[in-house]
Motif scaffolding. Structure first.
Motif, PDB file in Angstrom:
ATOM      1  N   ARG A   1       0.818  -1.222   0.000  1.00  0.00           N
ATOM      2  CA  ARG A   1       0.000   0.000   0.000  1.00  0.00           C
ATOM      3  C   ARG A   1       0.847   1.266   0.000  1.00  0.00           C
ATOM      4  O   ARG A   1       0.623   2.184   0.773  1.00  0.00           O
ATOM      5  N   GLY A   2       1.871   1.297  -0.837  1.00  0.00           N
ATOM      6  CA  GLY A   2       2.694   2.485  -0.951  1.00  0.00           C
ATOM      7  C   GLY A   2       3.780   2.585   0.103  1.00  0.00           C
ATOM      8  O   GLY A   2       4.662   3.408  -0.006  1.00  0.00           O
ATOM      9  N   GLN A   3       3.718   1.752   1.128  1.00  0.00           N
ATOM     10  CA  GLN A   3       4.731   1.761   2.175  1.00  0.00           C
ATOM     11  C   GLN A   3       5.751   0.670   1.895  1.00  0.00           C
ATOM     12  O   GLN A   3       5.421  -0.385   1.376  1.00  0.00           O
ATOM     13  N   LYS A   4       6.983   0.918   2.269  1.00  0.00           N
ATOM     14  CA  LYS A   4       7.993  -0.129   2.211  1.00  0.00           C
ATOM     15  C   LYS A   4       7.933  -0.898   3.521  1.00  0.00           C
ATOM     16  O   LYS A   4       7.840  -0.309   4.593  1.00  0.00           O
ATOM     17  N   HIS A   5       7.959  -2.220   3.411  1.00  0.00           N
ATOM     18  CA  HIS A   5       7.909  -3.082   4.592  1.00  0.00           C
ATOM     19  C   HIS A   5       9.171  -3.916   4.607  1.00  0.00           C
ATOM     20  O   HIS A   5       9.522  -4.548   3.613  1.00  0.00           O
ATOM     21  N   LEU A   6       9.856  -3.910   5.719  1.00  0.00           N
ATOM     22  CA  LEU A   6      11.104  -4.631   5.855  1.00  0.00           C
ATOM     23  C   LEU A   6      10.874  -5.910   6.636  1.00  0.00           C
ATOM     24  O   LEU A   6      10.314  -5.891   7.731  1.00  0.00           O
ATOM     25  N   THR A   7      11.295  -7.018   6.048  1.00  0.00           N
ATOM     26  CA  THR A   7      11.278  -8.286   6.758  1.00  0.00           C
ATOM     27  C   THR A   7      12.562  -8.331   7.567  1.00  0.00           C
ATOM     28  O   THR A   7      13.655  -8.395   7.003  1.00  0.00           O
ATOM     29  N   LEU A   8      12.440  -8.265   8.879  1.00  0.00           N
ATOM     30  CA  LEU A   8      13.595  -8.039   9.731  1.00  0.00           C
ATOM     31  C   LEU A   8      14.577  -9.189   9.784  1.00  0.00           C
ATOM     32  O   LEU A   8      15.709  -9.006  10.217  1.00  0.00           O
TER      33      LEU A   8
ATOM     34  N   PRO B   1      11.323   6.321   7.041  1.00  0.00           N
ATOM     35  CA  PRO B   1      10.711   5.194   7.744  1.00  0.00           C
ATOM     36  C   PRO B   1      10.343   4.045   6.802  1.00  0.00           C
ATOM     37  O   PRO B   1       9.982   4.267   5.649  1.00  0.00           O
ATOM     38  N   VAL B   2      10.466   2.846   7.314  1.00  0.00           N
ATOM     39  CA  VAL B   2       9.946   1.653   6.658  1.00  0.00           C
ATOM     40  C   VAL B   2       9.177   0.880   7.716  1.00  0.00           C
ATOM     41  O   VAL B   2       9.494   0.950   8.906  1.00  0.00           O
ATOM     42  N   SER B   3       8.148   0.181   7.307  1.00  0.00           N
ATOM     43  CA  SER B   3       7.354  -0.558   8.289  1.00  0.00           C
ATOM     44  C   SER B   3       7.991  -1.912   8.560  1.00  0.00           C
ATOM     45  O   SER B   3       8.680  -2.484   7.712  1.00  0.00           O
ATOM     46  N   GLY B   4       7.744  -2.392   9.762  1.00  0.00           N
ATOM     47  CA  GLY B   4       8.229  -3.699  10.163  1.00  0.00           C
ATOM     48  C   GLY B   4       7.241  -4.332  11.119  1.00  0.00           C
ATOM     49  O   GLY B   4       6.360  -3.656  11.664  1.00  0.00           O
ATOM     50  N   ASN B   5       7.384  -5.617  11.337  1.00  0.00           N
ATOM     51  CA  ASN B   5       6.510  -6.356  12.235  1.00  0.00           C
ATOM     52  C   ASN B   5       6.705  -5.864  13.671  1.00  0.00           C
ATOM     53  O   ASN B   5       7.820  -5.953  14.203  1.00  0.00           O
TER      54      ASN B   5
END
Length: 92
Positions: A5-12, A71-75
């Motif tokens: 959804r337009g955000q970058k998500h990082l798999t940690l 910022p990037v999103s993460g769990n």
């Protein structure tokens, strides 16, 4: 890194957290915003956060790190476990 959804998500599990960089952010802010700095380059800091849309959090992190925050999103659960590993002495 995955775009959602337009955000970058990082798999940690894809990165190794640099403790020296991560601890540049005071632990009260790290825990409050569920955030970990993961890279610093050219006056910018990439920060994995549970809620990268939190403008107040981003501003607080930028002020504390004295840098522009990317910022990037993460769990959130994984971020919180990494925070405990980084600051075992932090109160609950």
């Amino acid at each position: 890194m995955v775009a959602t959804r337009g955000q970058k998500h990082l798999t940690l599990d894809q990165i190794t957290v640099n403790p020296d960089l991560a601890r540049q952010l005071p632990w009260p802010l790290a825990f409050k915003y569920h955030a970990i700095p993961i890279a610093r380059e050219n006056g910018h800091v990439t920060v994995v956060m549970a809620d990268p849309d939190d403008n107040e959090g981003r501003a607080a992190l930028a002020a504390a790190l004295e840098a522009e925050v990317h910022p990037v999103s993460g769990n959130p659960g994984i971020i919180d476990q990494l925070l405990v590993d980084l600051w075992p002495e932090a109160p609950d």
